[in-house]
Design a protein around this motif. Structure first.
Motif, PDB file in Angstrom:
ATOM      1  N   ARG A 152       0.837  -1.200   0.000  1.00 11.69           N
ATOM      2  CA  ARG A 152       0.000   0.000   0.000  1.00 11.69           C
ATOM      3  C   ARG A 152       0.877   1.257   0.000  1.00 11.69           C
ATOM      4  O   ARG A 152       0.628   2.205  -0.752  1.00 11.69           O
ATOM      5  CB  ARG A 152      -0.927  -0.005   1.215  1.00 11.69           C
ATOM      6  N   LYS A 153       1.915   1.244   0.819  1.00  9.70           N
ATOM      7  CA  LYS A 153       2.816   2.395   0.857  1.00  9.70           C
ATOM      8  C   LYS A 153       3.661   2.470  -0.409  1.00  9.70           C
ATOM      9  O   LYS A 153       4.014   3.559  -0.866  1.00  9.70           O
ATOM     10  CB  LYS A 153       3.701   2.319   2.103  1.00  9.70           C
ATOM     11  N   LEU A 154       4.000   1.309  -0.979  1.00  8.30           N
ATOM     12  CA  LEU A 154       4.744   1.313  -2.235  1.00  8.30           C
ATOM     13  C   LEU A 154       3.961   2.066  -3.304  1.00  8.30           C
ATOM     14  O   LEU A 154       4.533   2.876  -4.052  1.00  8.30           O
ATOM     15  CB  LEU A 154       5.029  -0.122  -2.683  1.00  8.30           C
ATOM     16  N   ASP A 155       2.670   1.831  -3.379  1.00  8.19           N
ATOM     17  CA  ASP A 155       1.849   2.519  -4.376  1.00  8.19           C
ATOM     18  C   ASP A 155       1.842   4.023  -4.132  1.00  8.19           C
ATOM     19  O   ASP A 155       1.968   4.820  -5.064  1.00  8.19           O
ATOM     20  CB  ASP A 155       0.433   1.953  -4.341  1.00  8.19           C
ATOM     21  N   GLN A 156       1.712   4.420  -2.865  1.00  6.11           N
ATOM     22  CA  GLN A 156       1.689   5.853  -2.539  1.00  6.11           C
ATOM     23  C   GLN A 156       3.035   6.506  -2.835  1.00  6.11           C
ATOM     24  O   GLN A 156       3.100   7.561  -3.483  1.00  6.11           O
ATOM     25  CB  GLN A 156       1.332   6.043  -1.060  1.00  6.11           C
ATOM     26  N   TYR A 157       4.121   5.888  -2.363  1.00  3.80           N
ATOM     27  CA  TYR A 157       5.440   6.492  -2.516  1.00  3.80           C
ATOM     28  C   TYR A 157       5.886   6.552  -3.969  1.00  3.80           C
ATOM     29  O   TYR A 157       6.531   7.517  -4.396  1.00  3.80           O
ATOM     30  CB  TYR A 157       6.473   5.721  -1.696  1.00  3.80           C
ATOM     31  N   THR A 158       5.582   5.520  -4.748  1.00  3.61           N
ATOM     32  CA  THR A 158       6.006   5.540  -6.143  1.00  3.61           C
ATOM     33  C   THR A 158       5.264   6.593  -6.945  1.00  3.61           C
ATOM     34  O   THR A 158       5.834   7.191  -7.863  1.00  3.61           O
ATOM     35  CB  THR A 158       5.824   4.161  -6.800  1.00  3.61           C
ATOM     36  N   THR A 159       4.015   6.848  -6.603  1.00  2.00           N
ATOM     37  CA  THR A 159       3.281   7.917  -7.284  1.00  2.00           C
ATOM     38  C   THR A 159       3.940   9.268  -7.009  1.00  2.00           C
ATOM     39  O   THR A 159       4.175  10.064  -7.932  1.00  2.00           O
ATOM     40  CB  THR A 159       1.817   7.944  -6.826  1.00  2.00           C
ATOM     41  N   LEU A 160       4.271   9.534  -5.743  1.00  2.00           N
ATOM     42  CA  LEU A 160       4.930  10.796  -5.397  1.00  2.00           C
ATOM     43  C   LEU A 160       6.307  10.894  -6.041  1.00  2.00           C
ATOM     44  O   LEU A 160       6.699  11.947  -6.551  1.00  2.00           O
ATOM     45  CB  LEU A 160       5.044  10.921  -3.875  1.00  2.00           C
ATOM     46  N   ALA A 161       7.071   9.791  -6.010  1.00  2.00           N
ATOM     47  CA  ALA A 161       8.413   9.797  -6.579  1.00  2.00           C
ATOM     48  C   ALA A 161       8.375   9.989  -8.088  1.00  2.00           C
ATOM     49  O   ALA A 161       9.234  10.668  -8.669  1.00  2.00           O
ATOM     50  CB  ALA A 161       9.144   8.502  -6.226  1.00  2.00           C
ATOM     51  N   ALA A 162       7.393   9.391  -8.759  1.00  2.00           N
ATOM     52  CA  ALA A 162       7.269   9.556 -10.209  1.00  2.00           C
ATOM     53  C   ALA A 162       6.940  11.002 -10.563  1.00  2.00           C
ATOM     54  O   ALA A 162       7.508  11.569 -11.509  1.00  2.00           O
ATOM     55  CB  ALA A 162       6.197   8.609 -10.748  1.00  2.00           C
ATOM     56  N   ARG A 163       6.042  11.614  -9.822  1.00  2.00           N
ATOM     57  CA  ARG A 163       5.721  13.022 -10.068  1.00  2.00           C
ATOM     58  C   ARG A 163       6.944  13.896  -9.867  1.00  2.00           C
ATOM     59  O   ARG A 163       7.206  14.825 -10.638  1.00  2.00           O
ATOM     60  CB  ARG A 163       4.597  13.470  -9.138  1.00  2.00           C
ATOM     61  N   ASP A 164       7.708  13.596  -8.835  1.00  2.00           N
ATOM     62  CA  ASP A 164       8.911  14.366  -8.550  1.00  2.00           C
ATOM     63  C   ASP A 164       9.921  14.222  -9.685  1.00  2.00           C
ATOM     64  O   ASP A 164      10.543  15.198 -10.114  1.00  2.00           O
ATOM     65  CB  ASP A 164       9.521  13.888  -7.230  1.00  2.00           C
ATOM     66  N   ALA A 165      10.098  12.986 -10.179  1.00  2.00           N
ATOM     67  CA  ALA A 165      11.057  12.744 -11.257  1.00  2.00           C
ATOM     68  C   ALA A 165      10.667  13.500 -12.520  1.00  2.00           C
ATOM     69  O   ALA A 165      11.519  14.121 -13.184  1.00  2.00           O
ATOM     70  CB  ALA A 165      11.152  11.246 -11.542  1.00  2.00           C
ATOM     71  N   VAL A 166       9.386  13.478 -12.884  1.00  2.00           N
ATOM     72  CA  VAL A 166       8.934  14.175 -14.085  1.00  2.00           C
ATOM     73  C   VAL A 166       9.100  15.681 -13.912  1.00  2.00           C
ATOM     74  O   VAL A 166       9.502  16.394 -14.842  1.00  2.00           O
ATOM     75  CB  VAL A 166       7.480  13.803 -14.406  1.00  2.00           C
ATOM     76  N   ALA A 167       8.801  16.196 -12.714  1.00  2.00           N
ATOM     77  CA  ALA A 167       8.966  17.630 -12.459  1.00  2.00           C
ATOM     78  C   ALA A 167      10.415  18.065 -12.611  1.00  2.00           C
ATOM     79  O   ALA A 167      10.698  19.198 -13.008  1.00  2.00           O
ATOM     80  CB  ALA A 167       8.454  17.972 -11.061  1.00  2.00           C
ATOM     81  N   ARG A 168      11.345  17.160 -12.326  1.00  2.00           N
ATOM     82  CA  ARG A 168      12.771  17.470 -12.459  1.00  2.00           C
ATOM     83  C   ARG A 168      13.324  17.123 -13.838  1.00  2.00           C
ATOM     84  O   ARG A 168      14.524  17.233 -14.069  1.00  2.00           O
ATOM     85  CB  ARG A 168      13.558  16.712 -11.378  1.00  2.00           C
TER      86      ARG A 168
END
Length: 301
Positions: free
Chosen positions: A209-225
């Motif tokens: 459950r946390k993997l799904d949450q964290y990967t969504t945030l990390a993916a958004r961060d990566a695209v923003a950068r």
């Protein structure tokens, strides 16, 4: 200080400070400390956490993102202030909490991090000496399914993380990632004695459950950068991450839990890269650069 027999009692000077006709020294007032905790259905460890923090904290703040369990009732028992804010990402949540604290010296803890007595004693000492440095890092010992582990992607165990800061010196700004976030701006850095025990991932269901949450945030961060993964990276990086954290970092020494965490490291990386690919290809704008809302006194309880 103890008055000698026959001496006059201490008096207040013109500035309200205590002085003694005998020349005896009196301890200066302590520097107040704020402590904030991010919560969401955090009842499990909140009693032991708040019972330890209550004697050393001059301001106990919970920033809650929608708890439906006993989190808020427990907070009320300890006289905590509570602010309510939906979680968009952890960087913004921490910046919101930091600015909402009543005092300049701020200790930041998660709701599943339990401080030991050595850490609490050092906090008392720093309150007496005025927190001379801008920031301090503390040691975290990680526990997964109640077992100590050697690593948990992306950190070794134990690790050191900045968790005590002066809020007029640091910020969770654009230099910080939105997940696995760190404050920036301090000119000097110390280390706290003692440690916290971080109890996380108590079941496979919670882990994924946390993997799904964290990967969504990390993916958004990566695209923003601008970090858009190419096909070769999406294929090879998850294997490299598994090899680093399961083999090189010693996850294999943690038995079945270690194997599970090795699979977590692989899957986290693969899912994050795939989500980043989809986000980069999507024509829809995303709220990647949202700033934290201004703390509202009307939401405190």
């Amino acid at each position: 200080s103890v008055l000698r027999f026959g001496s006059s009692p201490p008096t207040d000077d013109a500035f309200g400070r205590r002085n003694s006709p005998t020349g005896a020294d009196f301890d200066p007032p302590e520097t107040p400390l704020s402590v904030y905790i991010l919560t969401h259905n955090s009842e499990k460890y909140l009693h032991p956490l708040l019972s330890r923090l209550h004697p050393v904290a001059d301001d106990l703040l919970l920033v809650d993102s929608g708890s439906t369990d006993q989190t808020l009732a427990i907070a009320e028992q300890y006289g905590c202030r509570v602010l309510h804010r939906p979680l968009d990402n952890f960087r913004n949540q921490r910046e919101f909490a930091l600015r909402a604290c009543a005092h300049n010296a701020v200790l930041m803890l998660d709701s599943d991090e339990i401080p030991d007595e050595a850490l609490l004693d050092h906090l008392r000492e720093l309150k007496r000496t005025g927190f001379p440095l801008d920031a301090y890092e503390l040691r975290r010992n990680w526990f997964v399914m109640h077992r100590p582990v050697h690593c948990l992607y992306p950190v070794p165990s134990p690790d050191w993380v900045v968790r005590l800061v002066k809020k007029d010196r640091v910020a969770f700004d654009e230099r910080s990632r939105t997940v696995h976030e760190q404050p920036h701006g301090h000119r000097n850095l110390g280390r706290l004695r003692g440690a916290v025990s971080h109890f996380t991932f108590e079941s496979r269901a919670e882990l994924y459950r946390k993997l799904d949450q964290y990967t969504t945030l990390a993916a958004r961060d990566a695209v923003a950068r601008g970090e858009v993964p190419n096909p070769l990276k999406r294929r090879l990086l998850p294997l490299a991450v598994w090899g680093k954290w399961y083999l090189a970092k010693g996850g294999w020494r943690d038995g079945r839990v270690g194997w599970l965490l090795g699979a977590y490291a692989y899957r986290y990386t693969a899912v994050k890269l795939e989500k980043a690919r989809h986000l980069a290809a999507s024509p829809r704008p995303s709220a990647l650069g949202q700033r934290p809302a201004v703390p509202s006194n009307s939401s405190a309880t």
